[in-house]
Design a protein around this motif. Structure first.
Motif, PDB file in Angstrom:
ATOM      1  N   ALA A  70       0.829  -1.206   0.000  1.00 49.16           N
ATOM      2  CA  ALA A  70       0.000   0.000   0.000  1.00 49.16           C
ATOM      3  C   ALA A  70       0.863   1.254   0.000  1.00 49.16           C
ATOM      4  N   SER A  71       0.378   2.266  -0.670  1.00 52.93           N
ATOM      5  CA  SER A  71       1.042   3.572  -0.705  1.00 52.93           C
ATOM      6  C   SER A  71       0.704   4.360   0.553  1.00 52.93           C
ATOM      7  N   VAL A  72       1.320   5.529   0.690  1.00 54.75           N
ATOM      8  CA  VAL A  72       0.823   6.466   1.685  1.00 54.75           C
ATOM      9  C   VAL A  72      -0.583   6.879   1.246  1.00 54.75           C
ATOM     10  N   PRO A  73      -1.479   7.094   2.193  1.00 54.98           N
ATOM     11  CA  PRO A  73      -2.837   7.498   1.809  1.00 54.98           C
ATOM     12  C   PRO A  73      -2.921   8.978   1.462  1.00 54.98           C
ATOM     13  N   ALA A  74      -4.022   9.342   0.821  1.00 46.71           N
ATOM     14  CA  ALA A  74      -4.319  10.731   0.481  1.00 46.71           C
ATOM     15  C   ALA A  74      -5.683  11.091   1.040  1.00 46.71           C
ATOM     16  N   GLU A  75      -5.922  12.375   1.175  1.00 54.14           N
ATOM     17  CA  GLU A  75      -7.232  12.845   1.608  1.00 54.14           C
ATOM     18  C   GLU A  75      -7.819  13.767   0.555  1.00 54.14           C
ATOM     19  N   ILE A  76      -9.093  13.580   0.254  1.00 52.64           N
ATOM     20  CA  ILE A  76      -9.823  14.472  -0.635  1.00 52.64           C
ATOM     21  C   ILE A  76     -10.548  15.480   0.253  1.00 52.64           C
ATOM     22  N   PRO A  77     -10.091  16.722   0.280  1.00 54.07           N
ATOM     23  CA  PRO A  77     -10.726  17.701   1.174  1.00 54.07           C
ATOM     24  C   PRO A  77     -12.104  18.082   0.668  1.00 54.07           C
ATOM     25  N   PRO A  78     -12.941  18.609   1.531  1.00 47.20           N
ATOM     26  CA  PRO A  78     -14.262  19.074   1.083  1.00 47.20           C
ATOM     27  C   PRO A  78     -14.114  20.115  -0.030  1.00 47.20           C
ATOM     28  N   VAL A  79     -14.954  19.988  -1.058  1.00 44.71           N
ATOM     29  CA  VAL A  79     -14.891  20.931  -2.174  1.00 44.71           C
ATOM     30  C   VAL A  79     -15.963  21.990  -1.975  1.00 44.71           C
ATOM     31  N   THR A  80     -15.556  23.226  -2.033  1.00 51.61           N
ATOM     32  CA  THR A  80     -16.489  24.310  -1.731  1.00 51.61           C
ATOM     33  C   THR A  80     -17.316  24.733  -2.939  1.00 51.61           C
ATOM     34  N   ALA A  81     -16.767  24.579  -4.155  1.00 55.30           N
ATOM     35  CA  ALA A  81     -17.484  25.032  -5.353  1.00 55.30           C
ATOM     36  C   ALA A  81     -18.440  23.971  -5.887  1.00 55.30           C
ATOM     37  N   HIS A  82     -18.435  22.783  -5.275  1.00 55.40           N
ATOM     38  CA  HIS A  82     -19.276  21.683  -5.747  1.00 55.40           C
ATOM     39  C   HIS A  82     -19.959  21.039  -4.555  1.00 55.40           C
ATOM     40  N   ASP A  83     -21.105  20.400  -4.829  1.00 58.08           N
ATOM     41  CA  ASP A  83     -21.867  19.774  -3.751  1.00 58.08           C
ATOM     42  C   ASP A  83     -21.151  18.553  -3.201  1.00 58.08           C
ATOM     43  N   PHE A  84     -20.363  17.897  -4.054  1.00 57.66           N
ATOM     44  CA  PHE A  84     -19.542  16.758  -3.638  1.00 57.66           C
ATOM     45  C   PHE A  84     -18.437  16.602  -4.672  1.00 57.66           C
ATOM     46  N   TYR A  85     -17.586  15.598  -4.521  1.00 60.62           N
ATOM     47  CA  TYR A  85     -16.417  15.410  -5.398  1.00 60.62           C
ATOM     48  C   TYR A  85     -16.883  14.783  -6.708  1.00 60.62           C
ATOM     49  N   ASP A  86     -17.542  15.596  -7.548  1.00 63.95           N
ATOM     50  CA  ASP A  86     -18.142  15.092  -8.781  1.00 63.95           C
ATOM     51  C   ASP A  86     -17.153  15.195  -9.938  1.00 63.95           C
ATOM     52  N   PHE A  87     -17.634  14.893 -11.158  1.00 64.06           N
ATOM     53  CA  PHE A  87     -16.756  14.888 -12.330  1.00 64.06           C
ATOM     54  C   PHE A  87     -16.101  16.247 -12.549  1.00 64.06           C
ATOM     55  N   GLU A  88     -16.885  17.317 -12.452  1.00 65.14           N
ATOM     56  CA  GLU A  88     -16.336  18.655 -12.677  1.00 65.14           C
ATOM     57  C   GLU A  88     -15.227  18.967 -11.673  1.00 65.14           C
ATOM     58  N   ALA A  89     -15.467  18.639 -10.411  1.00 68.17           N
ATOM     59  CA  ALA A  89     -14.458  18.916  -9.383  1.00 68.17           C
ATOM     60  C   ALA A  89     -13.210  18.082  -9.615  1.00 68.17           C
ATOM     61  N   LYS A  90     -13.411  16.851 -10.055  1.00 66.91           N
ATOM     62  CA  LYS A  90     -12.293  15.915 -10.164  1.00 66.91           C
ATOM     63  C   LYS A  90     -11.411  16.198 -11.370  1.00 66.91           C
ATOM     64  N   TYR A  91     -12.022  16.531 -12.522  1.00 65.90           N
ATOM     65  CA  TYR A  91     -11.261  16.609 -13.764  1.00 65.90           C
ATOM     66  C   TYR A  91     -11.199  18.001 -14.399  1.00 65.90           C
ATOM     67  N   ILE A  92     -12.245  18.786 -14.214  1.00 62.82           N
ATOM     68  CA  ILE A  92     -12.273  20.092 -14.871  1.00 62.82           C
ATOM     69  C   ILE A  92     -11.690  21.175 -13.966  1.00 62.82           C
ATOM     70  N   ASP A  93     -12.147  21.195 -12.722  1.00 60.83           N
ATOM     71  CA  ASP A  93     -11.684  22.230 -11.809  1.00 60.83           C
ATOM     72  C   ASP A  93     -10.487  21.794 -10.966  1.00 60.83           C
ATOM     73  N   SER A  94     -10.038  20.557 -11.165  1.00 63.02           N
ATOM     74  CA  SER A  94      -8.786  20.065 -10.581  1.00 63.02           C
ATOM     75  C   SER A  94      -8.729  20.222  -9.056  1.00 63.02           C
ATOM     76  N   ALA A  95      -9.750  19.721  -8.380  1.00 60.55           N
ATOM     77  CA  ALA A  95      -9.709  19.728  -6.918  1.00 60.55           C
ATOM     78  C   ALA A  95      -8.510  18.917  -6.457  1.00 60.55           C
ATOM     79  N   ALA A  96      -7.717  19.489  -5.594  1.00 60.73           N
ATOM     80  CA  ALA A  96      -6.452  18.860  -5.214  1.00 60.73           C
ATOM     81  C   ALA A  96      -6.617  18.034  -3.952  1.00 60.73           C
ATOM     82  N   GLY A  97      -6.093  16.815  -3.985  1.00 64.86           N
ATOM     83  CA  GLY A  97      -6.043  16.007  -2.784  1.00 64.86           C
ATOM     84  C   GLY A  97      -4.790  16.331  -1.989  1.00 64.86           C
ATOM     85  N   VAL A  98      -4.821  15.962  -0.723  1.00 61.87           N
ATOM     86  CA  VAL A  98      -3.695  16.189   0.180  1.00 61.87           C
ATOM     87  C   VAL A  98      -2.912  14.889   0.308  1.00 61.87           C
ATOM     88  N   VAL A  99      -1.637  14.919  -0.099  1.00 59.36           N
ATOM     89  CA  VAL A  99      -0.795  13.725  -0.076  1.00 59.36           C
ATOM     90  C   VAL A  99       0.508  14.057   0.649  1.00 59.36           C
TER      91      VAL A  99
END
Length: 378
Positions: free
Chosen positions: A261-290
């Motif tokens: 297993a790798s070190v884990p990452a955290e997906i922080p709450p996204v403020t511009a989206h209701d949840f970590y949806d397609f737009e947040a993940k790929y278009i708006d590049s929400a950054a995870g914490v690693v």
């Protein structure tokens, strides 16, 4: 060993695109993989699958495979030779790739030693392509037929995890005939589920990824629209309760001595989206914490669970395991992804980069693991 044999570089067919709604993300992933493969060590043959299922030769041009100005790429934009098609023999004694054009004699393109499938979703990640490669006798990167199918279907994935004692959150499955034949009864089941576990709910396609077709539903009024949106991607849907807590991901990679297993990452709450949806993940590049800001005990626990999930589903090669760290301190596994994204912002390669495995080394390890394995029962 002859000098000719010893100097042979393994030939890698990178297969991408496909018929699923995740076509564009597969193209983006392929661009990143093509750019990272060591051309001194491997020969590369890019093969794109169009949205209508045609296998085609494509340009080996990673620069044209990125999301640009919010515009998603496609295989059709990369194809070479018009209506030509690429065929991989189903004869396990031959790994020959053949290129055919209407009105022309088919042309042999030589054999491939290993396939790197970077397709996401149905007809690529779900065991169908893996079955074709098993018939063809060609080694390939990643999970086999069973693990790929289990990893694609969130219903059976959760059933497998439950049978192995892994912690899974509450869910309900609505099968195609249930919604088509008696939508009122299916709707009542979902509302009753919400009565037991609370609103909001997440309504998802059972066999899709990249956050495609997912809706957060706050009350019964939004239920029908959410179900229809999920059914645009898959007639079978899954309904999950909201798990309050932190989103934690962990990568698993097959080494010579087994999965780690790798070190884990955290997906922080996204403020511009209701949840970590397609737009947040790929278009708006929400950054995870690693790496994720976890205690040593929490890190060890999520790594342990990630490897257990890998083994429970009989995975090979790689997996990204997604968890919720609940407010009570317990981890719940949400899902595994047997072909996680390899885009420049994807979490899987970022987690391994932080774990000491660079992007090119990650690609090399996956190819070497595939070349070590035999096809067929193993």
């Amino acid at each position: 060993m002859s000098s000719e044999t010893s100097s042979h570089k393994p030939r890698v067919a990178v297969v991408f695109g496909g018929r699923s709604s995740e076509h564009a993300i597969s193209v983006v992933t392929a661009g990143a993989v093509l750019a990272a493969i060591d051309r001194d060590k491997y020969d590369v043959l890019p093969i794109g699958i169009t949205t209508d299922g045609r296998w085609a030769l494509t340009a080996d041009d990673p620069g044209r495979m990125a999301i640009t100005d919010r515009r998603l790429p496609s295989v059709a934009e990369l194809t070479e030779g018009g209506d030509g098609t690429v065929t991989l023999s189903a004869d396990p004694t031959s790994r020959e790739v053949v290129y055919s054009e209407p009105g022309s004699v088919p042309k042999a393109l030589g054999e491939v030693d290993v396939v790197f499938p970077v397709l996401h979703g149905p007809y690529g990640e779900d065991g169908t392509l893996q079955g074709l490669l098993e018939l063809s006798g060609v080694p390939y990167v990643g999970c086999g037929v069973l693990a790929s199918a289990v990893g694609q279907d969130k219903d059976y994935m959760k059933r497998v995890f439950t049978s192995f004692g892994l912690p899974v959150g509450p869910y309900e499955v609505i099968r195609p005939r249930e919604w088509e034949n008696d939508p009122a009864a299916a709707r009542k089941r979902i509302v009753d589920f919400a009565g037991e576990h609370g609103w909001p709910l997440f309504v998802k396609p059972a066999r899709a990824g990249s956050s495609m077709g997912i809706s957060k539903v706050d009350d019964p009024a939004g239920l029908d629209a959410a179900v229809e949106e999920a059914r645009r991607h898959d007639p079978k849907i899954i309904v999950e309760s909201l798990l309050r807590g932190r989103e934690i991901e962990c990568g698993v990679l097959e080494f010579e001595d087994g999965p780690r297993a790798s070190v884990p990452a955290e997906i922080p709450p996204v403020t511009a989206h209701d949840f970590y949806d397609f737009e947040a993940k790929y278009i708006d590049s929400a950054a995870g914490v690693v790496p994720a800001p976890l205690t040593a005990e929490q890190t060890a626990r999520v790594q342990e669970l990630a490897v257990q999930a890998f083994e429970a589903a009989s995975c090979e090669g790689l997996v990204r395991a997604d968890f919720f760290l609940q407010d009570n301190g317990e981890f719940v596994i949400n899902e595994i992804n047997t072909l996680p994204g390899f885009t420049p912002i994807s979490m899987y390669p970022r987690m391994w980069q932080e774990s000491g495995v660079s992007y090119p080394e990650l690609i090399d390890r996956l190819l070497q693991a595939a070349l070590r394995r035999s096809t067929g029962l193993r």
